[in-house]
Scaffold this active site. Sequence first.
Site, mmCIF file in Angstrom:
data_model
loop_
_atom_site.group_PDB
_atom_site.id
_atom_site.type_symbol
_atom_site.label_atom_id
_atom_site.label_comp_id
_atom_site.label_asym_id
_atom_site.label_seq_id
_atom_site.Cartn_x
_atom_site.Cartn_y
_atom_site.Cartn_z
ATOM 1 N N GLY A 98 0.828 -1.212 0.000
ATOM 2 C CA GLY A 98 0.000 0.000 0.000
ATOM 3 C C GLY A 98 0.856 1.252 0.000
ATOM 4 O O GLY A 98 0.535 2.240 -0.665
ATOM 5 N N LEU A 121 -6.683 -11.244 -7.432
ATOM 6 C CA LEU A 121 -6.290 -9.919 -6.948
ATOM 7 C C LEU A 121 -6.669 -8.880 -7.999
ATOM 8 O O LEU A 121 -6.458 -9.113 -9.196
ATOM 9 C CB LEU A 121 -4.777 -9.875 -6.699
ATOM 10 C CG LEU A 121 -4.222 -11.007 -5.833
ATOM 11 C CD1 LEU A 121 -2.696 -10.916 -5.766
ATOM 12 C CD2 LEU A 121 -4.822 -10.968 -4.435
ATOM 13 N N GLU A 122 -7.230 -7.788 -7.555
ATOM 14 C CA GLU A 122 -7.648 -6.713 -8.472
ATOM 15 C C GLU A 122 -6.638 -5.578 -8.336
ATOM 16 O O GLU A 122 -6.770 -4.713 -7.488
ATOM 17 C CB GLU A 122 -9.053 -6.244 -8.100
ATOM 18 C CG GLU A 122 -10.101 -7.350 -8.148
ATOM 19 C CD GLU A 122 -11.208 -7.233 -7.114
ATOM 20 O OE1 GLU A 122 -11.980 -8.198 -6.966
ATOM 21 O OE2 GLU A 122 -11.313 -6.200 -6.448
#
Lengths: 178, 172
Positions: A98, A121-122
């Site tokens: 992140g 996973l996007e």
Amino acid sequence: MILTKKEILNNIASKNIEIMPFSEDQLCYNGFNFRLGRFLYKIDSIDEEYQPKTTKIDLVDYPNGYILQPQFLYLGATSETYKCDVHAQLLYGSKSIGQLGIWVHISAPLAHVGSSIKWTLELKCVQKVKIYFDMIFGKIYFLKNLGEILPYGSDYYFNSGKYVNNKIEISKKSFDKY
Amino acid sequence: MILTGKKIENEVHAGKINISPFSKNFLNPNSYNFHLDKKILVYKNKILDPKKEQPTDEITIPKEGIILQPNKLYLGCTIEEIGSPCYVPLLFGRSSIGRLGLFVQITAPLGDIGTYGKWTLMLTPVLPIKVYYNMRIGQILFIAPKGEIELYKGKYKNSKKPRKSEIFKDFE
């Protein structure tokens, strides 16, 4: 309630949680660190029927890192398969991911109880960033259920059980049943 | 199970949740509102490589606020140092902030049990937006764990400022 490291280990011993492949090194304080799987699909566009135009990428072909571009959506997968008939699962990217500006999920971080999946996973990024095959990418958490458990895919739930196999699913008509 | 505001307050007084500084005024029915600190980090490189340490510039938010631009990542942090040896913290932006199109976290809203320090915020706006030092920007929630607890000893513990990604250490 969220399972601690010790409790996840207990659940693995009793086969209530199955992680394949499993490595104890990937356990963290209240979750399990997952690795980035080998294949990615770059979504170039999606039409009105939700059919995407995609480019398949094998991360093994990019030993010096594959560069994600901010204007695209990418579908990837976890290296591991997660199976749990007792607990619900939550997935998030790790802090370190992140802090590089990578979304690991656009939405839907929950896997329902009874799932047996490599998580899709996007992926989306704020600015260009490299990713590598098999890098530690995020965490899976396990949540204790309250109430009667009916399996994922059960007829009891009108709309459950679409994503039951281990492929990266490019497109499912989410509204098929309506 | 998720703690109520009243329970958060009780656990702060019992030392089972640490929030510093703490004020009863910032409690919500299920969370505690945290504030945006002065310092912001931005990456210098155009392409980020997780295998290498990435250089950053540090910005201080001026009194009149600063406009954050879309397609840019700003690493801010909470004024408060927050953590718990007993509960799993969960951090989100406030809905009032989300409605302005500002991501406060990109991912990793869940903290480890035993973590403590200023939380790094992954600020990314959809539209240009002004932010101010000390604005109430998000909420922290606490979830009860199940099982024996081992306390977090990881690389982001005891942060006193925004932290850039240290994922390069995973490759060493």
